[in-house]
Write a protein that holds these residues in place. Structure first.
Motif, mmCIF file in Angstrom:
data_model
loop_
_atom_site.group_PDB
_atom_site.id
_atom_site.type_symbol
_atom_site.label_atom_id
_atom_site.label_comp_id
_atom_site.label_asym_id
_atom_site.label_seq_id
_atom_site.Cartn_x
_atom_site.Cartn_y
_atom_site.Cartn_z
ATOM 1 N N VAL A 1 -3.845 -9.723 4.502
ATOM 2 C CA VAL A 1 -3.530 -8.336 4.845
ATOM 3 C C VAL A 1 -2.823 -8.310 6.195
ATOM 4 O O VAL A 1 -2.836 -9.281 6.942
ATOM 5 N N GLU A 2 -2.232 -7.175 6.492
ATOM 6 C CA GLU A 2 -1.372 -7.018 7.669
ATOM 7 C C GLU A 2 -2.023 -6.020 8.633
ATOM 8 O O GLU A 2 -2.453 -4.939 8.215
ATOM 9 N N THR A 3 -2.071 -6.373 9.919
ATOM 10 C CA THR A 3 -2.715 -5.477 10.873
ATOM 11 C C THR A 3 -2.171 -5.719 12.276
ATOM 12 O O THR A 3 -1.218 -6.471 12.464
ATOM 13 N N THR B 1 0.840 -1.188 0.000
ATOM 14 C CA THR B 1 0.000 0.000 0.000
ATOM 15 C C THR B 1 0.882 1.246 0.000
ATOM 16 O O THR B 1 2.089 1.178 0.234
ATOM 17 N N VAL C 1 -0.846 -8.501 0.979
ATOM 18 C CA VAL C 1 -0.880 -7.035 0.982
ATOM 19 C C VAL C 1 -0.158 -6.544 2.234
ATOM 20 O O VAL C 1 -0.615 -6.760 3.357
ATOM 21 N N GLN D 1 -9.307 0.903 0.864
ATOM 22 C CA GLN D 1 -9.225 -0.553 0.985
ATOM 23 C C GLN D 1 -10.048 -1.232 -0.114
ATOM 24 O O GLN D 1 -9.591 -2.193 -0.739
ATOM 25 N N TRP E 1 -3.344 -2.357 8.040
ATOM 26 C CA TRP E 1 -4.329 -2.239 6.973
ATOM 27 C C TRP E 1 -5.521 -1.391 7.399
ATOM 28 O O TRP E 1 -6.009 -0.552 6.629
ATOM 29 N N SER E 2 -5.990 -1.576 8.612
ATOM 30 C CA SER E 2 -7.192 -0.872 9.067
ATOM 31 C C SER E 2 -6.970 0.620 9.275
ATOM 32 O O SER E 2 -7.933 1.363 9.484
ATOM 33 N N CYS F 1 -10.586 -11.708 2.133
ATOM 34 C CA CYS F 1 -9.403 -12.113 2.908
ATOM 35 C C CYS F 1 -9.592 -13.488 3.535
ATOM 36 O O CYS F 1 -10.697 -13.837 3.972
ATOM 37 N N TYR G 1 -5.954 2.540 6.943
ATOM 38 C CA TYR G 1 -6.299 3.175 5.668
ATOM 39 C C TYR G 1 -7.810 3.391 5.578
ATOM 40 O O TYR G 1 -8.595 2.608 6.117
#
Length: 647
Positions: free
Chosen positions: A292-294, A110, A174, A187, A179-180, A312, A182
């Motif tokens: 995704v990464e968080t 991202t 990703v 997204q 991620w959250s 996801c 953004y």
């Protein structure tokens, strides 16, 4: 180059005919050593120093001929799709282990964005999203693509195909921090474009060039030297501690007219997303996993519903430590209870957990970290499916430098680090996989800490050396060390085993096909949720509805927003994976792919769940696997696919 390729084709033909000479084919063994020898010989024949044959260019050159001059291959006796053609590609394929896990993995980043955390060890490279460095390979690729997901995916597909890899089945990862953090519209756009690129790949479209032209027209650059100069004045202040990453981001991006113009296209609707997902169900390049990464504190029921709508199937979660003293010393805004809740919710929703752990953080000791890792692996609150196990290191732009200067942090000695990681490997359960032990950070960017890119190999060598002196050595059970890789395997050589373990919200069962010596060919993760845990989740959804929670409209997309997406009598298949060289869709492969191992695992999982009293089976399918599960009797059911298992 053509002469070299023609000689390779001739050698393959001779080997297949049984007439290969010892001189040319080393007793009919056309392998990488033979290819290296041939390339050296061809280069010696060329007296002009500029005209050399580069091994890495052989396959792209061959694939170009395949696409543009197939008549040449016919003349050589290697028609496209023939036995000789297949063997030549296999011989020339670069980095065969890149798809040895059964799928082609594509990583996209991202764009740079403000981060809700400020950990002391995090790099603050202002050309990148928080915690990433511009010299990392995936970051370099993203920057050259203006961080556009469509351009990134197409570029990576081309590279993998030029290396000879099958890209029909793609796992998309990703990265880019939390991620959250953004905006939701970004997204939606990002994931829609990822699917769109997979759907468009291989077609004669001009979208790639049009997008590059658009970003250039906005005033953006993708030249590393130019970008380095653009951020230098702010980067120096960040390195000196005068500016935070977020403050610097606002100066460089938040106030940039060029970035604002680029942002004008970076939005999408749920309808846009669903359109691209439906296309991908039958596309030539299908998404069989989306990651995704968080961070743990962002894992809430509403966020998980939205992530499932995006498609996801796995979450990379930055845990780093289970010691709150260590987290506090690192300025990590996470509590242990939040980590526990994240694991519980991920399991109930069916997500695969891929956690990030760091050793050698401030306030940690070798002994405390050994005990902490054992807790991670054995405590019912945790027990991850997969993990990255990184040593902490100091890079220039992080705030860790101050702690090193005042003596509150020091890197472990190399032998201590290797010994610690080796102990962690031995403590890893047979249903957990250590995917990485280092990040792709360039050695020149690391001021203190491990700089060895072969750290994992060093750890494995340490384990082997330790085992050599034992009469009955204990082999590590960790999944990656047991994978069959690119080895051939036959179904009759395998046996089916089931490993069970308890968590706070479920009984987990790990069904695995293994060889006689314990190597892993395929597996399935089956979750049998505890009824009280599902009931508690249903209560949470009712409370969200009663409070008219933010984003409850997203929950409405799956039906009655007062109901949780799972019910007490439903079991869950969280993952099915078959290893070996990737086999193209609808084709048999050379290894475990397409031998029916996945289907048999699913049948066994349904049988076991039914025996435990569950009446339905959910599967957290990826978009590109929906048709496969439909062929097995599963029907689309909101966030999952489902079928009855009691008749």
């Amino acid at each position: 180059m053509d002469k070299t390729l023609r000689k390779i084709v001739n050698a393959v033909q001779a080997e297949q005919s049984g007439f290969a000479s010892t001189q040319d084919a080393h007793k009919s063994a056309l392998d990488s050593a033979w290819l290296d020898s041939l390339v050296r010989a061809r280069n010696r024949e060329m007296h002009d120093g500029k005209r050399t044959v580069a091994k890495k260019r052989l396959l792209p050159a061959y694939m170009r001929i395949r696409r543009e001059e197939p008549e040449k291959l016919n003349a050589w006796g290697a028609p496209v799709g023939g036995a000789v053609d297949t063997q030549v590609i296999r011989l020339l394929r670069a980095k065969p282990r890149r798809t040895a896990s059964g799928v082609a993995t594509i990583t996209v980043l991202t764009k740079p964005w403000c981060c809700s955390g400020d950990c002391v060890y995090c790099p603050n490279d202002m050309r990148m999203p928080k915690s990433y460095l511009s010299d990392e390979p995936a970051c370099q690729r993203a920057e050259r693509c203006f961080f556009d997901p469509y351009i990134q995916v197409l570029a990576r597909l081309r590279v993998l195909e030029d290396m000879g890899h099958v890209t029909d089945k793609v796992e998309l990862i990703v990265l880019g921090g939390t991620w959250s953090d953004y905006p939701r519209e970004y997204q939606l756009w990002f994931i829609s474009q990822v699917f769109c690129a997979l759907n468009d790949a291989g077609t004669n479209n001009v979208e790639d060039a049009a997008r590059r032209s658009f970003y250039e027209g906005c005033g953006l650059s993708c030249d590393p030297a130019e970008l380095r100069e653009q951020v230098a004045h702010v980067q120096n202040r960040v390195n000196e501690g005068e500016l935070s990453y977020n403050d610097a981001w606002r100066q460089l991006y938040g106030e940039s007219p060029a970035w604002q113009r680029a942002c004008s296209i970076q939005h999408a609707t749920l309808e846009d997303l669903k359109h691209e997902q439906m296309r991908n169900e039958c596309a030539a390049h299908r998404c069989v996993g989306l990651v995704v990464e968080t961070r743990p504190e962002t894992i809430t029921p509403n966020n998980l519903v939205f992530l499932r709508i995006l498609g996801c199937t796995k979450l990379q979660v930055g845990i780093q430590s289970l010691d709150e003293r260590v987290l506090a010393a690192s300025c990590r805004p996470t509590k242990i209870r939040q980590i526990e809740q994240a694991f519980e919710l991920m399991r109930l929703f069916g997500f695969k957990s891929h956690v990030h752990m760091m050793v050698n953080l401030p306030n940690a000791t070798l002994e405390s970290e050994r005990l902490e890792y054992e807790t991670l692996m054995s405590d019912p609150r945790f027990q991850p499916d997969e993990l990255k196990l990184y040593p902490c290191c100091l890079v220039e732009s992080s705030r860790l430098g101050k702690m090193m200067r005042n003596g509150t942090w020091q890197p472990y000695a190399e032998e201590d680090l290797i010994s610690l990681l080796a102990a962690d490997v031995m403590n890893t359960r047979p249903y957990s996989r250590i995917s990485r032990m280092i990040r792709d950070i360039s050695a020149k960017d690391i001021l203190a800490g491990n700089k060895k890119t072969n750290l994992r190999q060093m750890v494995e060598a340490h384990l082997q050396q330790s085992a050599d002196g034992d009469a009955t050595p204990v082999r590590p059970a960790e999944m990656r060390l047991r994978e069959i890789g690119v080895s051939d395997v036959r179904a009759e050589q395998l046996r089916l085993e089931t490993l069970s373990y308890q968590t706070t919200v479920s009984e987990e069962r790990f069904l695995q096909w293994v060889t006689e010596d314990g190597h892993l060919a395929a597996f399935l993760r089956l979750s049998l949720p505890h009824k009280h845990a599902v009931q508690r989740l249903q209560d949470i959804f009712r409370e969200l509805h009663a409070a008219n929670a933010e984003n409850s409209g997203i929950v409405c997309e799956i039906g009655d927003k007062r109901e949780a997406p799972i019910q007490p009598d439903q079991a869950m298949i969280r993952e099915v994976h078959v290893y070996g060289k990737v086999a193209a869709l609808h084709h048999s492969g050379e290894s475990a792919q397409h031998l029916g191992l996945g289907r048999k695992l699913i049948e066994q999982a349904c049988s076991q769940a039914a025996a435990c009293g569950y009446t339905e089976m959910n599967v957290i399918s990826a978009v590109g696997t929906r048709n496969y599960y439909r062929s097995l009797g599963f029907c689309d059911a909101g966030l999952y696919q489902r079928k009855p298992i009691l008749f």
